[in-house]
Design a protein around this motif. Structure first.
Motif, PDB file in Angstrom:
ATOM      1  N   HIS A  32       0.819  -1.217   0.000  1.00  0.00           N
ATOM      2  CA  HIS A  32       0.000   0.000   0.000  1.00  0.00           C
ATOM      3  C   HIS A  32       0.849   1.262   0.000  1.00  0.00           C
ATOM      4  O   HIS A  32       0.355   2.334  -0.364  1.00  0.00           O
ATOM      5  CB  HIS A  32      -0.942   0.018   1.202  1.00  0.00           C
ATOM      6  CG  HIS A  32      -0.240   0.112   2.514  1.00  0.00           C
ATOM      7  ND1 HIS A  32       0.356  -0.983   3.111  1.00  0.00           N
ATOM      8  CD2 HIS A  32      -0.014   1.156   3.349  1.00  0.00           C
ATOM      9  CE1 HIS A  32       0.909  -0.610   4.251  1.00  0.00           C
ATOM     10  NE2 HIS A  32       0.698   0.677   4.420  1.00  0.00           N
ATOM     11  N   ASN A  33       2.124   1.173   0.413  1.00  0.00           N
ATOM     12  CA  ASN A  33       2.965   2.376   0.409  1.00  0.00           C
ATOM     13  C   ASN A  33       4.212   2.215  -0.465  1.00  0.00           C
ATOM     14  O   ASN A  33       5.232   2.853  -0.218  1.00  0.00           O
ATOM     15  CB  ASN A  33       3.334   2.792   1.841  1.00  0.00           C
ATOM     16  CG  ASN A  33       3.869   1.644   2.668  1.00  0.00           C
ATOM     17  OD1 ASN A  33       4.577   0.794   2.153  1.00  0.00           O
ATOM     18  ND2 ASN A  33       3.537   1.617   3.955  1.00  0.00           N
ATOM     19  N   ARG A  34       4.095   1.394  -1.500  1.00  0.00           N
ATOM     20  CA  ARG A  34       5.248   1.151  -2.372  1.00  0.00           C
ATOM     21  C   ARG A  34       5.643   2.409  -3.164  1.00  0.00           C
ATOM     22  O   ARG A  34       6.836   2.595  -3.458  1.00  0.00           O
ATOM     23  CB  ARG A  34       4.964   0.000  -3.336  1.00  0.00           C
ATOM     24  CG  ARG A  34       3.749   0.176  -4.222  1.00  0.00           C
ATOM     25  CD  ARG A  34       3.465  -1.074  -5.037  1.00  0.00           C
ATOM     26  NE  ARG A  34       2.176  -0.998  -5.706  1.00  0.00           N
ATOM     27  CZ  ARG A  34       1.662  -1.997  -6.401  1.00  0.00           C
ATOM     28  NH1 ARG A  34       2.335  -3.130  -6.538  1.00  0.00           N
ATOM     29  NH2 ARG A  34       0.485  -1.880  -6.965  1.00  0.00           N
ATOM     30  N   ASP A  57       4.253  -8.313   0.425  1.00  0.00           N
ATOM     31  CA  ASP A  57       2.850  -8.390   0.016  1.00  0.00           C
ATOM     32  C   ASP A  57       2.188  -9.510   0.812  1.00  0.00           C
ATOM     33  O   ASP A  57       2.291 -10.690   0.456  1.00  0.00           O
ATOM     34  CB  ASP A  57       2.752  -8.647  -1.484  1.00  0.00           C
ATOM     35  CG  ASP A  57       1.314  -8.535  -1.997  1.00  0.00           C
ATOM     36  OD1 ASP A  57       0.387  -8.544  -1.159  1.00  0.00           O
ATOM     37  OD2 ASP A  57       1.116  -8.435  -3.221  1.00  0.00           O
ATOM     38  N   SER A  59      -0.796 -10.332   1.044  1.00  0.00           N
ATOM     39  CA  SER A  59      -1.929 -10.989   0.396  1.00  0.00           C
ATOM     40  C   SER A  59      -1.499 -12.215  -0.416  1.00  0.00           C
ATOM     41  O   SER A  59      -2.336 -13.020  -0.816  1.00  0.00           O
ATOM     42  CB  SER A  59      -2.651 -10.010  -0.528  1.00  0.00           C
ATOM     43  OG  SER A  59      -1.839  -9.671  -1.645  1.00  0.00           O
ATOM     44  N   THR A  89      -0.635  -4.892   4.920  1.00  0.00           N
ATOM     45  CA  THR A  89      -1.713  -4.355   4.110  1.00  0.00           C
ATOM     46  C   THR A  89      -3.009  -5.122   4.352  1.00  0.00           C
ATOM     47  O   THR A  89      -4.051  -4.547   4.619  1.00  0.00           O
ATOM     48  CB  THR A  89      -1.358  -4.421   2.609  1.00  0.00           C
ATOM     49  OG1 THR A  89      -0.149  -3.690   2.383  1.00  0.00           O
ATOM     50  CG2 THR A  89      -2.467  -3.819   1.751  1.00  0.00           C
ATOM     51  N   SER A 127      -2.197   1.239   6.087  1.00  0.00           N
ATOM     52  CA  SER A 127      -2.919   0.999   4.831  1.00  0.00           C
ATOM     53  C   SER A 127      -4.198   1.822   4.793  1.00  0.00           C
ATOM     54  O   SER A 127      -4.791   2.146   5.830  1.00  0.00           O
ATOM     55  CB  SER A 127      -3.269  -0.481   4.701  1.00  0.00           C
ATOM     56  OG  SER A 127      -4.275  -0.836   5.633  1.00  0.00           O
ATOM     57  N   PRO A 128      -4.661   2.177   3.577  1.00  0.00           N
ATOM     58  CA  PRO A 128      -5.926   2.913   3.453  1.00  0.00           C
ATOM     59  C   PRO A 128      -7.089   2.187   4.123  1.00  0.00           C
ATOM     60  O   PRO A 128      -7.944   2.819   4.747  1.00  0.00           O
ATOM     61  CB  PRO A 128      -6.124   3.010   1.936  1.00  0.00           C
ATOM     62  CG  PRO A 128      -4.734   2.976   1.379  1.00  0.00           C
ATOM     63  CD  PRO A 128      -3.978   2.033   2.273  1.00  0.00           C
ATOM     64  N   MET A 129      -7.126   0.852   4.005  1.00  0.00           N
ATOM     65  CA  MET A 129      -8.208   0.085   4.621  1.00  0.00           C
ATOM     66  C   MET A 129      -8.214   0.272   6.142  1.00  0.00           C
ATOM     67  O   MET A 129      -9.255   0.505   6.746  1.00  0.00           O
ATOM     68  CB  MET A 129      -8.058  -1.408   4.286  1.00  0.00           C
ATOM     69  CG  MET A 129      -9.151  -2.292   4.861  1.00  0.00           C
ATOM     70  SD  MET A 129      -8.843  -4.055   4.558  1.00  0.00           S
ATOM     71  CE  MET A 129      -8.743  -4.050   2.761  1.00  0.00           C
ATOM     72  N   PRO A 138      -7.895   8.371   4.024  1.00  0.00           N
ATOM     73  CA  PRO A 138      -6.495   8.106   3.664  1.00  0.00           C
ATOM     74  C   PRO A 138      -5.785   9.287   3.002  1.00  0.00           C
ATOM     75  O   PRO A 138      -4.613   9.547   3.295  1.00  0.00           O
ATOM     76  CB  PRO A 138      -6.590   6.912   2.701  1.00  0.00           C
ATOM     77  CG  PRO A 138      -7.855   6.224   3.084  1.00  0.00           C
ATOM     78  CD  PRO A 138      -8.788   7.319   3.493  1.00  0.00           C
TER      79      PRO A 138
END
Length: 343
Positions: A32-34, A57, A59, A89, A127-129, A138
């Motif tokens: 999310h912050n790459r 990652d 996920s 994330t 992360s935005p979530m 965010p």
């Protein structure tokens, strides 16, 4: 926003991490912050240093080692500086067994950095979530983050040293505010510390070798049995009553959740008194961010061995007071959020 984030990356590499020519910088980040990790790498190269970018990652993880392999350990040990962005994330979506192994792995990385005394910046870019789940936009957070890292670090350090002078050798602190807070505790025999947002002290091989970003606070561990009174926190929906250093009652809309956490061994013991230094922080109801804001103080419960205290616990919870009045040994240190001149 891109220009502001690029400027923030420049400030982090040059003014906070104090990266020098020919140094090796390990940048750890989640997916999310790459983009911001890429900006940090660019700024590192502009100085003439060498970035190593480690992307995680969560996920894609189906299995994970509990410790980093030897080759990865060697890279970590050889880094001159580590810039560690929030790496999770979607970790909460992993099966419990895998999640435990992931946490164990990153705990081992953190322990290795501490053992090797590698200067480390811990950059709070969730992360935005996660931000949305906590009621924070965010894009707004990114804007406020950029403001919070683009400050005058020398000026912030100067203020911090002044406040440490107030606290060093003092005996008692009293905190009050317009919401009904009135909390008194002892700091006798305890020494204050300063988090000024740079790795300056880490590079001088002081006791701790990590700094959070955004940063800016003076902290001290109160005597664990000394706190009496209450904290009233309407923005958190909480009211805490302290007696002999422990939280003895919790009320308010969010009381039940906090009560469960305070059942952790050592979790209800006063742990920290902190004073925010950062003029670029605007409180967003996010504790790890808000506690750095100039004009605020925070009181924490739980673990405080790392602050020079004597209480061990698995938790550390901060409670922020937005416009407090603070007296140290009867002298006004702060009035309604405004730091006073030392007499």
């Amino acid at each position: 926003m891109d220009d502001r984030l690029r400027s923030a990356a420049r400030r982090i590499i040059r003014d906070s991490a104090l990266v020098g020519k020919d140094e090796t910088v390990l940048i750890i980040h989640g997916m999310h912050n790459r983009d911001f990790a890429g900006l940090l790498a660019e700024e590192t190269m502009r100085i003439g240093a060498f970035p190593l970018v480690w992307s995680f990652d969560d996920s894609l993880i189906s299995d994970f080692p509990e410790r980093p392999p030897k080759g990865l350990e060697a890279i970590i040990k050889r880094a001159d500086v580590v810039v560690w962005l929030s790496q999770y994330t979607a970790v909460d979506n992993l099966p419990e067994k895998v999640r435990r192994r992931v946490f164990s792995f990153w705990d081992a990385v953190y322990s290795l950095l501490q053992e090797e005394k590698v200067p480390t910046l811990l950059v709070n870019l969730p992360s935005p979530m996660w931000l949305e789940e906590n009621g924070i936009d965010p894009d707004e957070y990114l804007c406020e983050f950029a403001s919070a890292v683009s400050v005058d670090y020398a000026q912030m350090r100067q203020l911090g040293i002044k406040l440490m002078g107030w606290l060093s050798g003092a005996k008692e602190v009293l905190i009050t505010d317009g919401n009904g807070t009135r909390l008194r505790f002892s700091i006798e025999g305890r020494e204050p510390g300063l988090e000024d947002g740079t790795l300056r002290d880490c590079r001088l091989e002081r006791r701790e070798c990590e700094v959070e970003i955004p940063a800016g606070e003076v902290y001290i561990a109160p005597v664990e049995s000394s706190a009496f009174g209450r904290l009233v926190l309407p923005h958190d929906g909480l009211e805490l009553e302290f007696r002999a250093g422990r939280v003895v009652s919790v009320s308010g809309k969010r009381a039940s959740e906090l009560r469960d956490r305070l059942k952790t061994p050592g979790g209800n013991v006063i742990a920290e008194f902190g004073i925010g230094l950062n003029p670029g922080v605007r409180p967003l109801s996010l504790r790890i961010f808000d506690e750095k804001a100039l004009g605020t103080v925070h009181v924490a419960v739980g673990h405080n061995l790392h602050l020079g205290g004597a209480n061990e616990s698995e938790i550390h919870i901060d409670f922020i007071l937005l416009e407090p009045t603070v007296l140290v040994d009867g002298k006004m240190l702060m009035e309604r959020g405004v730091i006073k001149e030392q007499e």
